[in-house]
Design an enzyme around this catalytic site. Structure first.
Site, PDB file in Angstrom:
ATOM      1  CG  ASP A  78      -2.018  -1.062   0.979  1.00  0.00           C
ATOM      2  OD1 ASP A  78      -1.736  -2.249   1.206  1.00  0.00           O
ATOM      3  OD2 ASP A  78      -3.125  -0.697   0.513  1.00  0.00           O
ATOM      4  CG  ASN A 121       0.571  -5.617   1.745  1.00  0.00           C
ATOM      5  OD1 ASN A 121      -0.176  -5.016   0.978  1.00  0.00           O
ATOM      6  ND2 ASN A 121       0.635  -6.927   1.767  1.00  0.00           N
TER       7      ASN A 121
END
Lengths: 314, 314
Positions: free
Chosen positions: B214, B224
């Site tokens: 992310d 993440n």
């Protein structure tokens, strides 16, 4: 056992089993009048937790008719990992009065739990935030609880601030059972997903971890609910003390190491319907990652081989 | 994008969002005709995955009326962790033709995915069993998929035997979305609980791990889905290569390290109803645990600071 949730009651020739699959939604008691009914309760997880299934099997054997060996075999076959099951069955088989021995095992479990809870709690310091996995409270033992007992004793002594509860997939024993017990005991807690524990440790939000066990090998390797091993690896990385709380009946001197512990594989449908899944119910934590094993006979530390040999078979 | 599941379609002045909350049970499309509707889809996870929410926000901004700055601010505020969101919004704000730029970002994502998938697959060896977490396939990117794209490319090249899919609590993106994608692609897989991955690694049943991201900080730390960090710690312990697959739009040179990445805390009700819960949606994996970061501009390895500086801002 005041204040304790009882997962098992033996009354008027019947074993009453609190159906833990329905908790916390509903408190329903199942009536078992023969070993087969008890075996069903163990296999389907109406009763679960290594010490509690040992006690249930002991009562189940006390309900057997002439075929005691067949009943013992049936009960022993229900679940492979927890050694308490075979141990309790052996205790009852050897006793002149099966029911008296089953009742005694039940009482002894509570005594062992209280002793180890007190020894474990002594390791806590005021303000501690503890993390636990699965359920190792009164529901799992039929007594005061092992890891759950340590938390209760630490709370009663003012040494525990809050408990992080791993939800414990796939059957959510943490989310359903441990939160239910902590709620009743008035102990502050917060539920987390199993995979959040590492972040809490990295952020310094966990002061110690306490879990139960299903079997402890002669070298100190510990089988417990799947998810225990990653917690121990993360605890080592973040210097968080990692305690295993279990009665001596969970220690199996005949299993040399974790490699020799049979790990139960359960139906994939417990994880998700309609997709292929591998559902390992337990994992093995190597002894090197365990700070201490808290038993009723004392707190064992490395080297575990010697510490375990000194207390096993007592 | 043949064979790919499309999470987003822009048709006749409307953004169609495949409601991922209902998958795999139902394929329902939500119609968004203004930025507020798109913001709702992002906030409520109808569309999720760092690249996909960036593209959704880009289309959302293209749907704005006179108040483009207000729309950008609204879209930016929906979720804090994925940097692709702010990046894509910035790209559209700067462009003379907002819709044309949004369409271009969508197309570029697919191209980046295919390039990085091919680079990542080259690391695989025939017979590999790979493990992935959450969903980083086509549903998460709007293109070919990042980690999911690597798995598809490895499968197409005959280098992948099977995928272990972490179910990914609490919202089960692995169990619901990744299995759905793998099923459609005909790639063999088995679902596991998140906390089983360590045991599979200990037993030598995982040859490599591939996850998405992310946000990747300038030093290579990776944010993440929560549960990524414990996987990386276990992978290091068991010498399992741990790859992060992400487009350059996920790399944020302005975030120096993982400590500076805002980690979204979502509603506890996503974990369980009626009990106090802490629901951290992401975690941070330190760069030292990452074997390689697979981007469309090449496979980056340690020292990440330099490797990232060399490709960032391209």
């Amino acid at each position: 056992m005041s204040g304790t949730i009882e997962p098992l009651r033996f009354e008027e020739g019947t074993l009453l089993v609190l159906d833990q699959r329905l908790l916390p939604r509903e408190e329903r008691w199942l009536r078992c009048e023969d070993p087969a009914a008890v075996a069903d309760c163990i296999r389907t997880l109406a009763v679960r937790g290594a010490p509690a299934i040992g006690i249930a099997a002991a009562y189940g054997l006390a309900l057997a008719g002439a075929d005691r060996e067949g009943a013992a075999e049936l009960l022993r076959s229900t679940r492979p990992t927890a050694v308490n099951l075979a141990w309790a069955i052996e205790q009852v088989l050897r006793a002149p009065d099966a029911l008296a021995r089953a009742r005694e095992l039940h009482r002894e479990q509570d005594e062992a739990d209280r002793r180890l809870a007190s020894l474990g709690a002594a390791r806590f310091e005021a303000g501690d935030r503890a993390l636990t996995h699965c359920n190792a409270g009164a529901l799992a033992t039929g007594g005061y609880g092992t890891a759950g007992g340590v938390l209760r004793a630490a709370w009663e002594q003012g040494r525990l601030a809050e408990v992080w509860v791993d939800e414990t997939r796939p059957l959510l024993q943490g989310a359903r059972l441990t939160t239910y017990e902590l709620e009743r005991a008035g102990i502050p807690y917060r539920l987390i997903t199993d995979s959040s524990a590492g972040t809490l440790m990295a952020r310094g939000m966990v002061d110690r971890i306490v879990v139960g066990a299903d079997r402890i090998a002669a070298n100190g390797d510990v089988a417990n609910k799947v998810g225990t091993y990653p917690l121990a690896v993360l605890a080592a990385r973040h210097d968080v003390p990692f305690y295993v709380a279990a009665p001596l009946s969970t220690v199996d001197p005949e299993t040399p190491s974790g490699d020799a512990i049979p790990i139960e594989e359960r139906d994939g449908g417990e994880v998700a319907d309609g997709v292929p899944a591998l559902n390992l119910a337990f994992d093995v934590t190597p002894a090197e990652l365990v700070t201490a094993i808290v038993t009723e006979a004392g707190v064992l530390e490395s080297p575990y081989e010697e510490a375990i040999a000194a207390v096993a078979g007592r």
